[in-house]
Motif scaffolding. Structure first.
Motif, PDB file in Angstrom:
ATOM      1  N   TRP A  10      10.637  11.366  29.082  1.00 59.14           N
ATOM      2  CA  TRP A  10      12.020  11.339  29.574  1.00 59.14           C
ATOM      3  C   TRP A  10      12.838  10.362  28.739  1.00 59.14           C
ATOM      4  O   TRP A  10      12.436   9.208  28.549  1.00 59.14           O
ATOM      5  CB  TRP A  10      12.031  10.926  31.040  1.00 59.14           C
ATOM      6  CG  TRP A  10      13.404  10.701  31.625  1.00 59.14           C
ATOM      7  CD1 TRP A  10      13.953   9.509  31.992  1.00 59.14           C
ATOM      8  CD2 TRP A  10      14.389  11.704  31.920  1.00 59.14           C
ATOM      9  NE1 TRP A  10      15.209   9.697  32.490  1.00 59.14           N
ATOM     10  CE2 TRP A  10      15.516  11.046  32.469  1.00 59.14           C
ATOM     11  CE3 TRP A  10      14.436  13.089  31.775  1.00 59.14           C
ATOM     12  CZ2 TRP A  10      16.668  11.712  32.868  1.00 59.14           C
ATOM     13  CZ3 TRP A  10      15.593  13.760  32.172  1.00 59.14           C
ATOM     14  CH2 TRP A  10      16.683  13.088  32.714  1.00 59.14           C
ATOM     15  N   TRP A  67      14.509  15.621  28.637  1.00 60.66           N
ATOM     16  CA  TRP A  67      13.075  15.544  28.347  1.00 60.66           C
ATOM     17  C   TRP A  67      12.868  15.896  26.880  1.00 60.66           C
ATOM     18  O   TRP A  67      13.446  16.876  26.390  1.00 60.66           O
ATOM     19  CB  TRP A  67      12.291  16.516  29.235  1.00 60.66           C
ATOM     20  CG  TRP A  67      12.087  15.974  30.615  1.00 60.66           C
ATOM     21  CD1 TRP A  67      12.853  16.229  31.713  1.00 60.66           C
ATOM     22  CD2 TRP A  67      11.056  15.079  31.039  1.00 60.66           C
ATOM     23  NE1 TRP A  67      12.374  15.537  32.797  1.00 60.66           N
ATOM     24  CE2 TRP A  67      11.260  14.821  32.417  1.00 60.66           C
ATOM     25  CE3 TRP A  67       9.981  14.451  30.406  1.00 60.66           C
ATOM     26  CZ2 TRP A  67      10.427  13.970  33.162  1.00 60.66           C
ATOM     27  CZ3 TRP A  67       9.154  13.604  31.143  1.00 60.66           C
ATOM     28  CH2 TRP A  67       9.388  13.373  32.495  1.00 60.66           C
ATOM     29  N   LEU A  79      12.488  20.059  33.257  1.00 61.37           N
ATOM     30  CA  LEU A  79      11.130  20.408  32.817  1.00 61.37           C
ATOM     31  C   LEU A  79      10.331  20.881  34.031  1.00 61.37           C
ATOM     32  O   LEU A  79      10.185  20.147  35.013  1.00 61.37           O
ATOM     33  CB  LEU A  79      10.470  19.167  32.209  1.00 61.37           C
ATOM     34  CG  LEU A  79       9.026  19.305  31.730  1.00 61.37           C
ATOM     35  CD1 LEU A  79       8.904  20.369  30.653  1.00 61.37           C
ATOM     36  CD2 LEU A  79       8.523  17.956  31.198  1.00 61.37           C
ATOM     37  N   VAL A  86       2.595  13.102  30.308  1.00 57.31           N
ATOM     38  CA  VAL A  86       3.958  13.041  30.844  1.00 57.31           C
ATOM     39  C   VAL A  86       4.375  11.591  31.039  1.00 57.31           C
ATOM     40  O   VAL A  86       3.694  10.832  31.731  1.00 57.31           O
ATOM     41  CB  VAL A  86       4.035  13.791  32.203  1.00 57.31           C
ATOM     42  CG1 VAL A  86       5.449  13.733  32.765  1.00 57.31           C
ATOM     43  CG2 VAL A  86       3.576  15.225  32.065  1.00 57.31           C
ATOM     44  N   GLY A  96       7.599   9.231  32.295  1.00 51.84           N
ATOM     45  CA  GLY A  96       8.890   9.251  32.984  1.00 51.84           C
ATOM     46  C   GLY A  96       9.739   8.049  32.623  1.00 51.84           C
ATOM     47  O   GLY A  96       9.667   7.527  31.501  1.00 51.84           O
ATOM     48  N   PHE A 140      10.435  10.267  37.790  1.00 55.62           N
ATOM     49  CA  PHE A 140      10.298  11.392  36.851  1.00 55.62           C
ATOM     50  C   PHE A 140      11.459  12.361  37.075  1.00 55.62           C
ATOM     51  O   PHE A 140      11.302  13.435  37.674  1.00 55.62           O
ATOM     52  CB  PHE A 140       8.930  12.070  37.036  1.00 55.62           C
ATOM     53  CG  PHE A 140       7.787  11.144  36.698  1.00 55.62           C
ATOM     54  CD1 PHE A 140       7.236  11.140  35.424  1.00 55.62           C
ATOM     55  CD2 PHE A 140       7.312  10.239  37.650  1.00 55.62           C
ATOM     56  CE1 PHE A 140       6.211  10.255  35.111  1.00 55.62           C
ATOM     57  CE2 PHE A 140       6.300   9.345  37.333  1.00 55.62           C
ATOM     58  CZ  PHE A 140       5.743   9.354  36.057  1.00 55.62           C
ATOM     59  N   LEU A 186      12.009  16.556  36.658  1.00 55.85           N
ATOM     60  CA  LEU A 186      10.678  17.129  36.436  1.00 55.85           C
ATOM     61  C   LEU A 186      10.219  17.790  37.726  1.00 55.85           C
ATOM     62  O   LEU A 186      10.338  17.203  38.805  1.00 55.85           O
ATOM     63  CB  LEU A 186       9.676  16.038  36.047  1.00 55.85           C
ATOM     64  CG  LEU A 186       8.208  16.495  35.986  1.00 55.85           C
ATOM     65  CD1 LEU A 186       7.978  17.423  34.799  1.00 55.85           C
ATOM     66  CD2 LEU A 186       7.262  15.298  35.899  1.00 55.85           C
TER      67      LEU A 186
END
Ligand SMILES: Cc1cc2nc3c(=O)[nH]c(=O)nc-3n(C[C@H](O)[C@H](O)[C@H](O)COP(=O)(O)OP(=O)(O)OC[C@H]3O[C@@H](n4cnc5c(N)ncnc54)[C@H](O)[C@@H]3O)c2cc1C
Length: 529
Positions: free
Chosen positions: A144, A151, A165, A383, A385, A410, A413
């Motif tokens: 992020w 993203w 995302l 991933v 964030g 996040f 997402l």
């Protein structure tokens, strides 16, 4: 032995399959490593049931600036990868399919995997999603960017940027194979059930099958039928109930095709039938007792040898792990065609598999039907964030979310088929569609209402999680067995939704109606079945 497959290493997911006809396969594109990242509104990672559902729902809502990024060269996820003999759904196909794309043509009550795969490919085509596919593209990192509110993805084929995302990378997509001492001394073919090498012929071979879950009970009778000498390594005996599979006659298929309302009514009646199975999971009442008796009488009817029956009788509560459906698992074992080792495999010594009981079994090939990294999905390590926080760290004590799909820290997402998003008693399609619906609702509302960012607050996520933890207490899933529904570190039920599918749909529907940028905690009553 006559096993035709030479290579012992499992094939990478689905790479051996042909792409969807006329789909722009990733391989046909020029390398993009040096090109500026391609920017789209929404990226969906994964083209399994969940990714297809999300993209279709978005498209039906008028959102077409969407890219579906898939690491394999074809869509289908589970049904592309799992091609072992006997693979089929264990929820009737008329319910194990999209509500918005009913299929009157299912050949059997429990459709074979290849037919489900064809169905998924047809849905992609018929929903007009083919131009949105980016196949053959592994998403390696998702970060992020707080300043740009985007993203940034790095993939095996270059960079991508998006506002929203949707991560639909699957919960049963990363196979787990136990590390066994002496593994290097075994020279025969070794494969995971989800990476079956097409063309493998085990006739006359001594095959060790490790595990007694849903894949093993489908695979083992077929292997025995093909003339393999199978030894099953059973760590714990599964609960098995009758399957009653049958072909769907052409007259019934024609009737469904000409009368969509009748097919819809059939689907709804199946849904109600399976939904009723939830009662056996939440309380040890008459419903659980009748499920238990159904399974025990099935075992008694199919296995007359008392000692063998004892070894096949589970030592945990019915429903704690997935209840399996099979009419040929017990007969295969009772007939002597399949040898049952009532303990786990613990080591390999050349061509011998060593069991926890101390027994040694000569094997030429090994098939691991040992399941997947379900509660600790590897994608969480990819991933990052706000502030670079890894999703895996956010989930250090087990997966959590708000409304199953949103996580605090996040933004923008949405994870599909992630925390508390599966069921033990009804179709995954029902759950996946509810999540895809919420994701599409949020994306379209963000556009309509001019919200750049949506994000669950920590309080909302904690409240939702606390409600689910409370609802999970006393259910069969926390009754003490070792299962992939429960996080092994926190001992929380992180994979399954403790309520029924109807409650899940209602709870997520309520979230979709909240004012953006989200959310205030939903009332506890919305989470109850
Ligand atoms: C053999 C088997 C039988 C089953 N039968 C049933 C059943 O009868 N009833 C039921 O309710 N459920 C069943 N399930 C559960 C099943 O997993 C779900 O029903 C469903 O297939 C999950 O769909 P999904 O899209 O969430 O995940 P998947 O089908 O796993 O799709 C995820 C996709 O994401 C892709 N992907 C992952 N990581 C990346 C990455 N980094 N970059 C790009 N792409 C990525 C994968 O390649 C895959 O295509 C079964 C599961 C298995 C394994």
């Amino acid at each position: 032995m006559t096993a035709a497959s030479p290579a012992p290493s499992p094939a990478p997911s689905g790479r051996q399959h042909a792409p969807v006809a006329d789909a722009p396969s990733g391989r046909q594109h020029a390398p993009v490593a040096d090109a500026p990242p391609r920017e789209v509104d929404t990226i969906v990672v994964g083209a399994g049931i969940a990714g297809i559902a999300a993209a279709a729902r978005l498209r039906r809502s008028g959102v077409t600036d969407v890219l579906v990024v898939e690491r394999a060269d074809d869509v289908g996820g589970t049904w592309r990868d799992n091609v072992y003999p006997g693979v089929a759904c264990d929820i009737p196909a008329h319910l194990y399919s999209y509500s918005f794309r009913p299929n009157p043509g299912w050949s059997r009550r429990f459709a074979p995997g290849s037919e489900i795969q064809e169905y998924l490919r047809s849905v992609v085509r018929d929903e007009g999603l083919t131009p949105q596919l980016l196949l053959g593209t592994d998403v390696i990192d998702m970060a992020w960017d707080d300043d740009a509110e985007r993203w940034r993805l790095s993939t095996s084929r270059g960079g991508l940027v998006c506002r929203v995302l949707i991560l639909a990378a699957g919960r049963l997509s990363e196979p787990v194979i136990p590390q066994l001492p002496g593994r290097e001394s075994f020279v025969g073919p070794v494969m995971h059930s989800s990476a079956w090498m097409p063309g493998s012929d085990f006739a006359g071979a001594r095959v060790g099958v490790v595990g007694t879950g849903a894949s093993a009970v489908q695979l083992v009778p077929r292997l025995a039928e093909q003339g393999a000498e199978v030894t099953v390594f059973q760590r714990s005996a599964p609960w098995v109930v009758p399957r009653a599979d049958a072909p769907i006659p052409s007259s019934a298929r024609a009737a469904f095709a000409s009368d969509p309302a009748a097919m819809q009514a059939h689907r709804e009646s199946l849904f109600r039938e399976f939904e009723a199975g939830h009662a056996a999971r939440v309380a040890d009442g008459p419903e659980r007792e009748s499920l238990r008796q159904l399974a025990l009488s099935h075992l008694a009817a199919q296995v007359s040898d008392e000692a063998l029956r004892a070894r096949l009788t589970p030592d945990y509560e019915i429903g704690c792990k997935r209840v399996l459906l099979s009419d040929d698992w017990y007969p295969a074992i009772a007939s002597g065609a399949v040898a049952l080792e009532p303990s786990a495999i613990v080591a390999l010594e050349g061509g011998r598999a060593v069991a926890a009981s101390g027994a040694r079994h000569e094997v030429d090939a090994l098939v691991f039907a040992t399941g997947f990294a379900a509660t600790r999905p590897p994608f969480a390590d990819r991933v990052r964030g706000r502030g670079g926080r890894l999703l895996a760290d956010h989930w250090a004590e087990g997966m959590t979310a708000y409304a199953s799909i949103l996580m605090a820290g996040f933004p923008n997402l949405m994870v599909l088929d992630g925390p508390n998003a599966a069921l033990g008693h009804n179709s995954a399609f029902a759950m996946i569609e509810a999540q895809a619906e919420l994701a599409a609702t949020l994306v379209t509302r963000m556009r309509a209402e001019g919200a750049d960012v949506i994000e669950a607050s920590p309080l909302a996520e904690q409240t939702w999680t606390a409600e689910l933890d409370a609802a999970s207490r006393g259910t069969v899933w926390l009754s003490g067995c070792r299962s992939w529904y429960v996080d092994d570190r926190s001992n929380r039920l992180t994979l399954l939704w403790p309520g029924n599918a109807t409650a899940f749909r209602a709870a997520l529907g309520a979230v979709g109606e909240q004012p953006l940028p989200l959310p205030s905690p939903v009332p506890a009553s919305a989470l109850q079945s």
